[in-house]
Scaffold this motif. Sequence first.
Motif, PDB file in Angstrom:
ATOM      1  N   TYR A   4      -8.008   3.885   6.777  1.00 58.59           N
ATOM      2  CA  TYR A   4      -6.891   3.100   7.294  1.00 58.59           C
ATOM      3  C   TYR A   4      -6.889   1.741   6.622  1.00 58.59           C
ATOM      4  CZ  TYR A   4      -6.978   6.699  10.871  1.00 58.59           C
ATOM      5  OH  TYR A   4      -6.955   7.900  11.521  1.00 58.59           O
ATOM      6  N   PHE A   5      -5.689   1.207   6.393  1.00 55.76           N
ATOM      7  CA  PHE A   5      -5.520  -0.085   5.730  1.00 55.76           C
ATOM      8  C   PHE A   5      -4.812  -1.035   6.688  1.00 55.76           C
ATOM      9  CE2 PHE A   5      -5.934   3.189   2.626  1.00 55.76           C
ATOM     10  CZ  PHE A   5      -6.752   2.640   1.651  1.00 55.76           C
ATOM     11  N   PHE A   6      -5.301  -2.275   6.734  1.00 52.36           N
ATOM     12  CA  PHE A   6      -4.842  -3.271   7.709  1.00 52.36           C
ATOM     13  C   PHE A   6      -4.191  -4.429   6.945  1.00 52.36           C
ATOM     14  CE2 PHE A   6      -8.306  -0.773   9.291  1.00 52.36           C
ATOM     15  CZ  PHE A   6      -7.951  -0.479  10.593  1.00 52.36           C
ATOM     16  N   HIS A   7      -2.892  -4.297   6.695  1.00 52.25           N
ATOM     17  CA  HIS A   7      -2.153  -5.305   5.928  1.00 52.25           C
ATOM     18  C   HIS A   7      -1.675  -6.422   6.858  1.00 52.25           C
ATOM     19  CE1 HIS A   7      -2.295  -2.385   2.775  1.00 52.25           C
ATOM     20  NE2 HIS A   7      -1.402  -1.587   3.324  1.00 52.25           N
ATOM     21  N   VAL A   8      -1.795  -7.659   6.402  1.00 50.85           N
ATOM     22  CA  VAL A   8      -1.352  -8.806   7.193  1.00 50.85           C
ATOM     23  C   VAL A   8      -0.199  -9.486   6.472  1.00 50.85           C
ATOM     24  CG1 VAL A   8      -2.030 -11.057   8.110  1.00 50.85           C
ATOM     25  CG2 VAL A   8      -3.641  -9.148   8.198  1.00 50.85           C
ATOM     26  N   ARG A   9       0.808  -9.864   7.255  1.00 44.87           N
ATOM     27  CA  ARG A   9       1.937 -10.630   6.726  1.00 44.87           C
ATOM     28  C   ARG A   9       2.091 -11.866   7.602  1.00 44.87           C
ATOM     29  NH1 ARG A   9       3.795  -5.344   6.132  1.00 44.87           N
ATOM     30  NH2 ARG A   9       4.062  -4.802   3.949  1.00 44.87           N
ATOM     31  N   ASP A  10       1.942 -13.028   6.993  1.00 48.48           N
ATOM     32  CA  ASP A  10       2.068 -14.287   7.745  1.00 48.48           C
ATOM     33  C   ASP A  10       2.787 -15.331   6.895  1.00 48.48           C
ATOM     34  OD1 ASP A  10       0.139 -14.888   5.894  1.00 48.48           O
ATOM     35  OD2 ASP A  10      -1.233 -15.827   7.294  1.00 48.48           O
ATOM     36  N   GLY A  11       3.925 -14.947   6.351  1.00 45.42           N
ATOM     37  CA  GLY A  11       4.624 -15.800   5.411  1.00 45.42           C
ATOM     38  C   GLY A  11       4.295 -15.390   3.986  1.00 45.42           C
ATOM     39  N   GLN A  12       3.179 -14.753   3.830  1.00 41.28           N
ATOM     40  CA  GLN A  12       2.803 -14.139   2.563  1.00 41.28           C
ATOM     41  C   GLN A  12       2.175 -12.788   2.884  1.00 41.28           C
ATOM     42  OE1 GLN A  12      -0.241 -16.323   0.494  1.00 41.28           O
ATOM     43  NE2 GLN A  12      -1.222 -16.967   2.369  1.00 41.28           N
ATOM     44  N   SER A  13       2.169 -11.924   1.905  1.00 41.58           N
ATOM     45  CA  SER A  13       1.619 -10.597   2.104  1.00 41.58           C
ATOM     46  C   SER A  13       0.152 -10.584   1.704  1.00 41.58           C
ATOM     47  CB  SER A  13       2.409  -9.592   1.255  1.00 41.58           C
ATOM     48  OG  SER A  13       1.937  -8.300   1.483  1.00 41.58           O
ATOM     49  N   LEU A  14      -0.695 -10.126   2.608  1.00 35.59           N
ATOM     50  CA  LEU A  14      -2.128 -10.015   2.353  1.00 35.59           C
ATOM     51  C   LEU A  14      -2.526  -8.546   2.492  1.00 35.59           C
ATOM     52  CD1 LEU A  14      -3.172 -13.062   4.555  1.00 35.59           C
ATOM     53  CD2 LEU A  14      -2.938 -13.025   2.070  1.00 35.59           C
ATOM     54  N   PRO A  15      -2.341  -7.781   1.427  1.00 40.88           N
ATOM     55  CA  PRO A  15      -2.650  -6.348   1.530  1.00 40.88           C
ATOM     56  C   PRO A  15      -4.143  -6.078   1.602  1.00 40.88           C
ATOM     57  CG  PRO A  15      -2.016  -6.911  -0.720  1.00 40.88           C
ATOM     58  CD  PRO A  15      -1.840  -8.156   0.115  1.00 40.88           C
ATOM     59  N   ASP A  16      -4.482  -5.087   2.373  1.00 44.97           N
ATOM     60  CA  ASP A  16      -5.861  -4.607   2.476  1.00 44.97           C
ATOM     61  C   ASP A  16      -6.019  -3.520   1.415  1.00 44.97           C
ATOM     62  OD1 ASP A  16      -8.290  -3.467   3.132  1.00 44.97           O
ATOM     63  OD2 ASP A  16      -7.698  -2.859   5.155  1.00 44.97           O
ATOM     64  N   ARG A  17      -6.698  -3.835   0.358  1.00 47.17           N
ATOM     65  CA  ARG A  17      -6.839  -2.882  -0.748  1.00 47.17           C
ATOM     66  C   ARG A  17      -8.049  -1.952  -0.581  1.00 47.17           C
ATOM     67  NH1 ARG A  17      -2.850  -4.554  -3.794  1.00 47.17           N
ATOM     68  NH2 ARG A  17      -2.493  -6.751  -4.241  1.00 47.17           N
ATOM     69  N   THR A  18      -8.932  -2.292   0.351  1.00 44.17           N
ATOM     70  CA  THR A  18     -10.149  -1.504   0.548  1.00 44.17           C
ATOM     71  C   THR A  18     -10.005  -0.505   1.691  1.00 44.17           C
ATOM     72  OG1 THR A  18     -11.422  -3.415  -0.185  1.00 44.17           O
ATOM     73  CG2 THR A  18     -12.638  -1.664   0.914  1.00 44.17           C
ATOM     74  N   GLY A  19      -9.453  -0.957   2.791  1.00 46.34           N
ATOM     75  CA  GLY A  19      -9.328  -0.103   3.962  1.00 46.34           C
ATOM     76  C   GLY A  19     -10.672   0.155   4.616  1.00 46.34           C
ATOM     77  N   LYS A  20     -10.625   0.980   5.637  1.00 46.26           N
ATOM     78  CA  LYS A  20     -11.846   1.304   6.379  1.00 46.26           C
ATOM     79  C   LYS A  20     -11.760   2.757   6.831  1.00 46.26           C
ATOM     80  CE  LYS A  20     -14.833  -0.482   9.996  1.00 46.26           C
ATOM     81  NZ  LYS A  20     -16.007  -0.665   9.191  1.00 46.26           N
ATOM     82  N   GLU A  21     -12.822   3.470   6.590  1.00 49.09           N
ATOM     83  CA  GLU A  21     -12.892   4.848   7.078  1.00 49.09           C
ATOM     84  C   GLU A  21     -13.200   4.832   8.567  1.00 49.09           C
ATOM     85  OE1 GLU A  21     -15.668   7.169   4.820  1.00 49.09           O
ATOM     86  OE2 GLU A  21     -14.240   7.418   3.171  1.00 49.09           O
ATOM     87  N   LEU A  22     -12.364   5.530   9.318  1.00 47.78           N
ATOM     88  CA  LEU A  22     -12.522   5.615  10.767  1.00 47.78           C
ATOM     89  C   LEU A  22     -12.224   7.044  11.202  1.00 47.78           C
ATOM     90  CD1 LEU A  22     -10.636   2.311  11.570  1.00 47.78           C
ATOM     91  CD2 LEU A  22     -13.085   2.689  11.856  1.00 47.78           C
TER      92      LEU A  22
END
Length: 87
Positions: A4-22
């Motif tokens: 799963y990837f946890f992307h954050v947007r707070d005026g700019q895009s902060l993509p999660d390129r690594t993700g986490k296995e869950l």
Amino acid sequence: MPRYFFHVRDGQSLPDRTGKELPNISAAKQQAVHLAGGLLKADNGAFWSGEEWQMEVVDEAGLVLFTLDFLATESPAVRAGRSAGQG
């Protein structure tokens, strides 16, 4: 195990390129809340600037699974107090 990837947007895009296995989406929801709590704790009050931000959780195919939306809003009484010089 899915990633799963946890992307954050707070005026700019902060993509999660690594993700986490869950193991499943329920674990991804718990992880999202945990990560969001850490971000809120580390922002030193910037959250109160009135800017909305969100965390979008996607699977390996890029399918959006769920989104957490964050926006802090002060009541009119607090805003009125500040304009009257009460801080």
